[in-house]
Design an enzyme around this catalytic site. Structure first.
Site, PDB file in Angstrom:
ATOM      1  N   SER A 179       0.941  -1.257  -0.001  1.00 38.66           N
ATOM      2  CA  SER A 179      -0.078  -0.065   0.018  1.00 38.66           C
ATOM      3  C   SER A 179       0.765   1.362  -0.139  1.00 38.66           C
ATOM      4  CB  SER A 179      -0.953  -0.167   0.992  1.00 38.66           C
ATOM      5  OG  SER A 179      -1.804  -1.051   1.255  1.00 38.66           O
ATOM      6  N   HIS A 180       0.629   2.239  -0.913  1.00 34.83           N
ATOM      7  CA  HIS A 180       1.134   3.387  -0.782  1.00 34.83           C
ATOM      8  C   HIS A 180       0.181   4.634  -0.273  1.00 34.83           C
ATOM      9  CE1 HIS A 180       4.290   2.462  -4.208  1.00 34.83           C
ATOM     10  NE2 HIS A 180       4.095   1.384  -3.591  1.00 34.83           N
ATOM     11  N   GLY A 181       0.845   5.480   0.566  1.00 35.87           N
ATOM     12  CA  GLY A 181      -0.011   6.613   0.953  1.00 35.87           C
ATOM     13  C   GLY A 181      -0.505   7.364  -0.012  1.00 35.87           C
TER      14      GLY A 181
END
Length: 210
Positions: free
Chosen positions: A82-84
């Site tokens: 997951s990427h912000g």
């Protein structure tokens, strides 16, 4: 006899592609219940290769219950993938160092880290993908090639990309009774004695099972 031994790596004689996958697990952050099997002619190692972006420093767990059926190419995307989304860029500058160490977004800009939890007696169809932090209730069925992006309640049949509820497997009162019974927590001997009731939908017999 009371069924195959849960410690058996290949419980079906002459059919080695089916494995009780708990017996191959060495990662403390992957917890798998007894009798849960993975079906893949390329070997049980493929199951663990398809747990992606699962980094120790994040600490998230993949928890899978008992008596689950997991088809070939089922993939679990863990929180490390997951990427912000809250920063102006989703690019993870900081992981490369070399002067980019300061490019760590504020913690509140990252997605929450949650364990991925698959209940007992869940069937995950061929090439299904389970996204980070998803909780699937006991008795769920996930259609082939589905992408599960959110939680589903027990005994849901879900399919699609993103996966949506197709229908519940049983009426609410039956689901409530099955959750109360929780036959997957019985001893192997008790399960064996009551197999006909389990596979024959004899709820009264399960309620009164000895």
């Amino acid at each position: 006899m009371h069924g195959p031994q849960p410690t058996s790596k290949h419980p079906m004689e002459g059919f080695p592609q089916v494995s009780f996958i708990k017996n191959y697990c060495s990662n403390p952050n992957v917890i798998i219940g007894d009798y849960t099997y993975y079906d893949d002619p390329n070997g049980p190692e493929r199951f663990f290769e398809n747990i992606l972006y699962h980094f120790d420093f994040i600490g998230d767990k993949l928890i899978i219950g008992k008596y689950c059926a997991i088809a070939r190419k089922t993939t679990f995307i863990m929180n490390g993938g997951s990427h912000g989304l809250g920063a102006f860029s989703t690019y993870p500058f900081f992981i490369f160092g070399s002067g980019w160490e300061e490019g760590v977004p504020e913690k509140h800009l990252f997605p929450d880290v949650q364990d991925t939890v698959i209940g007992n007696d869940v069937w995950l169809g061929y090439n299904a993908t389970i996204m980070p932090g998803v909780h699937l209730g006991h008795g769920c069925v996930v259609g082939a090639q589905s992408v599960v992006t959110k939680d589903f309640s027990p005994y849901s049949i879900v399919a699609g990309n993103p996966a949506k509820l197709i229908r519940p497997r049983f009426q609410n009162d039956v689901v409530d009774a099955l959750l109360q019974i929780s036959w997957w927590n019985w001893s192997p001997e008790k399960v064996t004695r009551n197999l006909k009731a389990i596979v024959g939908c004899d709820l009264d017999a399960l309620v009164n099972a000895q």
